[in-house]
Design a protein around this motif. Structure first.
Motif, PDB file in Angstrom:
ATOM      1  N   VAL A  87       0.840  -1.204   0.000  1.00 13.48           N
ATOM      2  CA  VAL A  87       0.000   0.000   0.000  1.00 13.48           C
ATOM      3  C   VAL A  87       0.872   1.249   0.000  1.00 13.48           C
ATOM      4  CG1 VAL A  87      -1.672   1.347   1.362  1.00 13.48           C
ATOM      5  CG2 VAL A  87      -1.982  -1.124   1.088  1.00 13.48           C
ATOM      6  N   ARG A  88       1.892   1.256   0.826  1.00 17.63           N
ATOM      7  CA  ARG A  88       2.806   2.400   0.895  1.00 17.63           C
ATOM      8  C   ARG A  88       3.453   2.655  -0.470  1.00 17.63           C
ATOM      9  NH1 ARG A  88       4.200   1.512   5.624  1.00 17.63           N
ATOM     10  NH2 ARG A  88       5.601  -0.209   5.223  1.00 17.63           N
ATOM     11  N   LYS A  89       3.912   1.576  -1.119  1.00 19.37           N
ATOM     12  CA  LYS A  89       4.540   1.714  -2.431  1.00 19.37           C
ATOM     13  C   LYS A  89       3.536   2.239  -3.465  1.00 19.37           C
ATOM     14  CE  LYS A  89       6.875  -0.848  -6.054  1.00 19.37           C
ATOM     15  NZ  LYS A  89       7.072  -2.145  -6.656  1.00 19.37           N
ATOM     16  N   ALA A  90       2.328   1.666  -3.458  1.00 21.34           N
ATOM     17  CA  ALA A  90       1.298   2.092  -4.422  1.00 21.34           C
ATOM     18  C   ALA A  90       0.928   3.555  -4.210  1.00 21.34           C
ATOM     19  CB  ALA A  90       0.073   1.203  -4.301  1.00 21.34           C
ATOM     20  N   TYR A  91       0.873   3.990  -2.966  1.00 21.05           N
ATOM     21  CA  TYR A  91       0.476   5.361  -2.664  1.00 21.05           C
ATOM     22  C   TYR A  91       1.547   6.364  -3.098  1.00 21.05           C
ATOM     23  CZ  TYR A  91      -1.417   9.372  -0.221  1.00 21.05           C
ATOM     24  OH  TYR A  91      -1.941  10.601   0.079  1.00 21.05           O
ATOM     25  N   THR A  92       2.806   5.988  -2.985  1.00 21.39           N
ATOM     26  CA  THR A  92       3.868   6.931  -3.314  1.00 21.39           C
ATOM     27  C   THR A  92       4.229   6.938  -4.789  1.00 21.39           C
ATOM     28  OG1 THR A  92       5.568   5.297  -2.730  1.00 21.39           O
ATOM     29  CG2 THR A  92       4.875   6.839  -1.005  1.00 21.39           C
ATOM     30  N   GLU A  93       3.766   5.974  -5.531  1.00 20.58           N
ATOM     31  CA  GLU A  93       4.090   5.940  -6.968  1.00 20.58           C
ATOM     32  C   GLU A  93       3.191   6.821  -7.776  1.00 20.58           C
ATOM     33  OE1 GLU A  93       4.140   1.841  -8.214  1.00 20.58           O
ATOM     34  OE2 GLU A  93       6.089   1.545  -7.329  1.00 20.58           O
TER      35      GLU A  93
END
Length: 123
Positions: A117-123
Motif C-alpha cells: 500500500v505504501r509503495k502504491a500510494y507513493t508511486e
C-alpha cells in the motif's frame, strides 16, 4: 456524466457503472441536483442490458448518491461537504477491506500488505 465500460474487467458491469458515477459525485464532477438520464437511455448508450444499469442505480440510491422521484426522474443527491467526506471515507474503507482480504487470501502478512500500500500510494 462519463461512463466507460471495460469488457475485459473482472468487475461486473453494474459495479463499473456504480463506481464511476459514485466517484464523479464524490469528486464534484457531477453537481448536486443534476438530472441523470433514464436507465434505458444509459443502457443503450453503453450498449449493455438494462439490468446492470438498474442494479447500479439501486446501489447508488441505497448509498445516498442519487434520489429518484416518481414523475421527476433521478438526480444527484444534495450532499454537503461533510456528507461527501463520510461517503468518500466509507467507499475507501470498503475497497481497502476487499483488497486486504484478497491479499490475505494470497498469504501476505500485515507488514507485506502495508508495504504494498505504501509503495502504491507513493508511486
Amino acid at each position: 456524466m462519463d461512463i466507460v465500460i471495460s469488457p475485459s474487467s473482472d468487475k461486473p458491469i453494474y459495479l463499473q457503472i456504480y463506481e464511476q458515477i459514485a466517484g464523479q459525485v464524490l469528486r464534484s464532477e457531477i453537481a448536486p441536483g443534476t438530472k441523470l438520464p433514464p436507465i434505458r437511455t444509459v443502457a443503450l448508450d453503453l450498449r449493455v442490458s438494462v439490468i446492470p444499469v438498474k442494479q447500479a442505480w439501486e446501489q447508488l440510491e441505497r448509498e445516498g448518491f442519487i434520489t429518484t422521484a416518481a414523475g421527476r426522474g433521478t438526480s444527484v443527491a444534495q450532499l454537503d461537504d461533510g456528507e461527501i467526506n463520510v461517503m468518500r471515507n466509507n467507499a475507501a474503507e470498503r475497497m481497502l477491506i476487499r483488497d486486504v482480504e484478497a491479499c490475505r487470501a494470497l498469504g501476505l502478512s500485515y507488514p507485506e500488505i502495508a508495504a504494498i500500500v505504501r509503495k502504491a500510494y507513493t508511486e
